[in-house]
Write a protein that holds these residues in place. Structure first.
Motif, PDB file in Angstrom:
ATOM      1  N   SER A  84       6.464  13.236   0.762  1.00  0.00           N
ATOM      2  CA  SER A  84       6.880  11.843   0.870  1.00  0.00           C
ATOM      3  C   SER A  84       7.895  11.481  -0.202  1.00  0.00           C
ATOM      4  CB  SER A  84       5.660  10.925   0.787  1.00  0.00           C
ATOM      5  OG  SER A  84       6.031   9.589   0.976  1.00  0.00           O
ATOM      6  N   ALA A  85       7.649  11.929  -1.456  1.00  0.00           N
ATOM      7  CA  ALA A  85       8.559  11.605  -2.552  1.00  0.00           C
ATOM      8  C   ALA A  85       9.932  12.233  -2.335  1.00  0.00           C
ATOM      9  CB  ALA A  85       7.969  12.080  -3.883  1.00  0.00           C
ATOM     10  N   VAL A 115       2.309   5.210   3.616  1.00  0.00           N
ATOM     11  CA  VAL A 115       0.951   4.725   3.855  1.00  0.00           C
ATOM     12  C   VAL A 115      -0.001   5.918   4.006  1.00  0.00           C
ATOM     13  CG1 VAL A 115      -0.547   3.542   5.515  1.00  0.00           C
ATOM     14  CG2 VAL A 115       1.644   2.512   4.859  1.00  0.00           C
ATOM     15  N   LEU A 116       0.414   6.902   4.798  1.00  0.00           N
ATOM     16  CA  LEU A 116      -0.379   8.117   4.961  1.00  0.00           C
ATOM     17  C   LEU A 116      -0.554   8.829   3.620  1.00  0.00           C
ATOM     18  CD1 LEU A 116      -1.728  10.331   6.729  1.00  0.00           C
ATOM     19  CD2 LEU A 116       0.570  11.293   7.066  1.00  0.00           C
ATOM     20  N   MET A 167      13.741   0.281  -4.211  1.00  0.00           N
ATOM     21  CA  MET A 167      14.058  -1.071  -3.745  1.00  0.00           C
ATOM     22  C   MET A 167      14.324  -1.141  -2.256  1.00  0.00           C
ATOM     23  SD  MET A 167      13.521  -3.243  -6.002  1.00  0.00           S
ATOM     24  CE  MET A 167      14.195  -4.663  -5.141  1.00  0.00           C
ATOM     25  N   GLN A 168      14.740  -0.032  -1.628  1.00  0.00           N
ATOM     26  CA  GLN A 168      14.992  -0.109  -0.197  1.00  0.00           C
ATOM     27  C   GLN A 168      13.693  -0.360   0.577  1.00  0.00           C
ATOM     28  OE1 GLN A 168      16.941   3.510   0.914  1.00  0.00           O
ATOM     29  NE2 GLN A 168      15.145   4.806   0.644  1.00  0.00           N
ATOM     30  N   ARG A 169      12.554   0.041   0.009  1.00  0.00           N
ATOM     31  CA  ARG A 169      11.281  -0.301   0.636  1.00  0.00           C
ATOM     32  C   ARG A 169      11.002  -1.795   0.489  1.00  0.00           C
ATOM     33  NH1 ARG A 169      10.783   4.697  -1.583  1.00  0.00           N
ATOM     34  NH2 ARG A 169       9.512   6.285  -0.555  1.00  0.00           N
ATOM     35  N   PHE A 188       0.833  -1.200   0.000  1.00  0.00           N
ATOM     36  CA  PHE A 188       0.000   0.000   0.000  1.00  0.00           C
ATOM     37  C   PHE A 188       0.870   1.253   0.000  1.00  0.00           C
ATOM     38  CE2 PHE A 188      -2.818   3.163   2.121  1.00  0.00           C
ATOM     39  CZ  PHE A 188      -3.826   3.185   1.159  1.00  0.00           C
ATOM     40  N   ALA A 189       1.974   1.206   0.745  1.00  0.00           N
ATOM     41  CA  ALA A 189       2.891   2.339   0.765  1.00  0.00           C
ATOM     42  C   ALA A 189       3.496   2.585  -0.611  1.00  0.00           C
ATOM     43  CB  ALA A 189       3.996   2.104   1.792  1.00  0.00           C
TER      44      ALA A 189
END
Length: 493
Positions: A342-343, A185-186, A259-261, A50-51
């Motif tokens: 966020s970006a 997510v937010l 990719m780190q996520r 979702f994030a």
């Protein structure tokens, strides 16, 4: 008392940033360098999936995609279909490789496969790619904030950039990847809610019920999705689709930021689930932005309003139109800043990770305290560089932002894609010290090819320029290669 638009925007930013800091504080408690770089590999895959929906949507998407339907219809969805195939490749080729090697930075693969010069080439090209791409994305947001808030208050653009970058640095300084996942997510929730509610309010302003809205969108010429008629055009289906496949692999699978996520998931299997689900979900979210774009064009036409000079201005023009309820303007600002903060925050974290690990090699000492000190110095330095690049773009930009982002990516991610593709497809070792020259020459050769095709063949090169760039890199690597020894072949396997 009626609040002015700048006041409404400032209040919205303060409220969102307060919520962002709260989420960041909760997520970053007990964090260390492992939390900053990998999130301790404990993130549940549904949360990451979702994030990732929000992570792939920047302020550029929010501003530029609704506006691009005026000239290109829904051609972008052809590319997004290619993204889904690209995510499948990432999930079943790259994710197992990165987990098997337990990589913190994905460019560590290049060092093990080729050597330190190739490794640093990949890291530097990522650094340039992410810095330029993120700056373009964030520039769009700063430009809108300048128009709505800072300009009316006679505050210079440079102050706008410095203040906004400082806020982003503040909430990412401690938690790193773990913080990014929860703030994404937010962001995902705010983005989806904003675009859905904007569709509802614009349709209501036009007097459309749900059925009437669907009919109006389907009948509008901007809703054309597939373009098979002219292979030379930039919107031709197979050009867009194939470019989407390789663009997804390059800008997601070979991008430390994205990719780190995925590497924060508990296992390779969970990361694969995350990739597939987020890829499919992204298609429907982008479709919502395009549907909104058609409604915006219908609104302008029904009110006798001419299209602005830049298509990126369409959404903001309609959202702040006097006939719209004030909630639409608030939703516009909320979606814009949630995507932007966020970006930009994730970009700063990935740039810090790559520069600290790949370029400075701070982890090689094995001293976690030294690694933490280095990371805390690099992080604000990356913020300062990003701010400087954004200010430069303010004076140099002249095309719609989404095109600028993918054009830059075609040049800067091409060598990274070529390096990884050659490493995975061929067992041959290469003369490592010459690889940086190949990586520098390939974008130039790709540009010359693009120019020659247009000049002599009338062929408009679109984002398939990325593939051309990668092929030149692979060709250069092949020229530098030699037959593998038995031990090198075994190591590659």
């Amino acid at each position: 008392m009626t609040l002015s638009l700048p006041t409404i925007v400032i209040i919205t930013i303060i409220c969102y940033f307060g919520l962002l800091m709260t989420v960041g504080y909760i997520a970053s408690r007990g964090s260390d360098s492992a939390t900053f770089f990998t999130g301790n590999r404990r993130a549940p895959w549904p949360i990451v999936a979702f994030a990732m929906v929000g992570a792939t949507i920047s302020g550029v998407t929010f501003i530029s995609v609704p506006g691009m339907v005026a000239a290109k219809g829904y051609a972008y969805l052809q590319m997004v279909l290619g993204f889904i195939v690209g995510y499948v490749v990432i999930a079943f080729v790259l994710v197992p490789l990165f987990y098997k090697r337990n990589l913190v930075s994905i460019y560590g693969y290049l060092e093990g496969r080729f050597g330190s010069a190739t490794y640093h080439s990949g890291a530097w090209f990522f650094f340039i790619s992410k810095m330029l791409g993120s700056s373009v994305r964030f520039f769009v947001v700063c430009a809108v904030l300048q128009l709505l808030v800072f300009g009316p208050l006679d505050i210079p653009f440079a102050i706008n950039v410095v203040a906004t970058i400082a806020l982003i640095w503040l909430y990412t300084a401690q938690g790193g990847v773990k913080t990014l996942i929860w703030t994404d997510v937010l962001k995902s929730f705010c983005l989806i809610a904003s675009v859905v509610l904007c569709i509802y309010f614009v349709a209501r302003n036009l007097g459309f019920g749900f059925g009437e809205m669907c009919s109006a969108i389907a009948d509008h010429p901007s809703s054309q999705m597939f373009f098979f008629d002219d292979p030379k055009a930039g919107t031709y289906f197979w050009k867009q689709f194939l470019a989407g496949v390789f663009m997804a692999i390059a800008t997601n699978g070979l991008d430390q930021d994205m990719m780190q996520r995925n590497l924060a998931c508990r296992s390779s299997r969970q990361s694969q689930k995350n990739m597939i689900v987020s890829g499919v979900t992204q298609f429907f979210v982008i479709a919502l932005f395009l549907l909104l774009g058609t409604l915006l064009l219908i609104f302008l036409d029904s009110n006798g309003i001419a299209l602005p000079a830049k298509s990126d201005d369409i959404f903001g023009m309609v959202a702040t139109h006097p006939s719209m309820p004030i909630v639409v303007g608030i939703l516009f600002v909320l979606g814009l800043i949630s995507s932007a903060y966020s970006a930009a925050g994730s970009a700063l974290t990935s740039l810090t990770t790559s520069f600290t690990i790949d370029i400075l090699g701070a982890q090689r000492s094995g001293d976690d305290a030294r690694l933490t000190r280095t990371r805390k110095i690099v992080h604000p330095a990356m913020s300062a560089v990003m701010g400087a690049v954004i200010i430069a773009f303010y004076y140099l930009s002249d095309q719609d932002a989404i095109s600028a982002v993918y054009t830059l990516a075609s040049y800067t991610y091409g060598p990274i894609l070529g390096l990884f593709a050659f490493g995975l497809a061929c067992r041959r070792p290469v003369r490592d010290r010459y690889v940086p020259w190949v990586c520098v020459a390939s974008p130039g050769a790709a540009w010359l090819t693009q120019w020659a095709l247009l000049t002599y063949c009338g062929y408009e090169t679109s984002f398939e320029l990325l593939i051309i760039n990668a092929l030149y890199t692979m060709a250069g690597m092949a020229l530098l290669s030699s037959r593998p020894s038995a031990s090198a072949a075994a190591d590659h396997q």
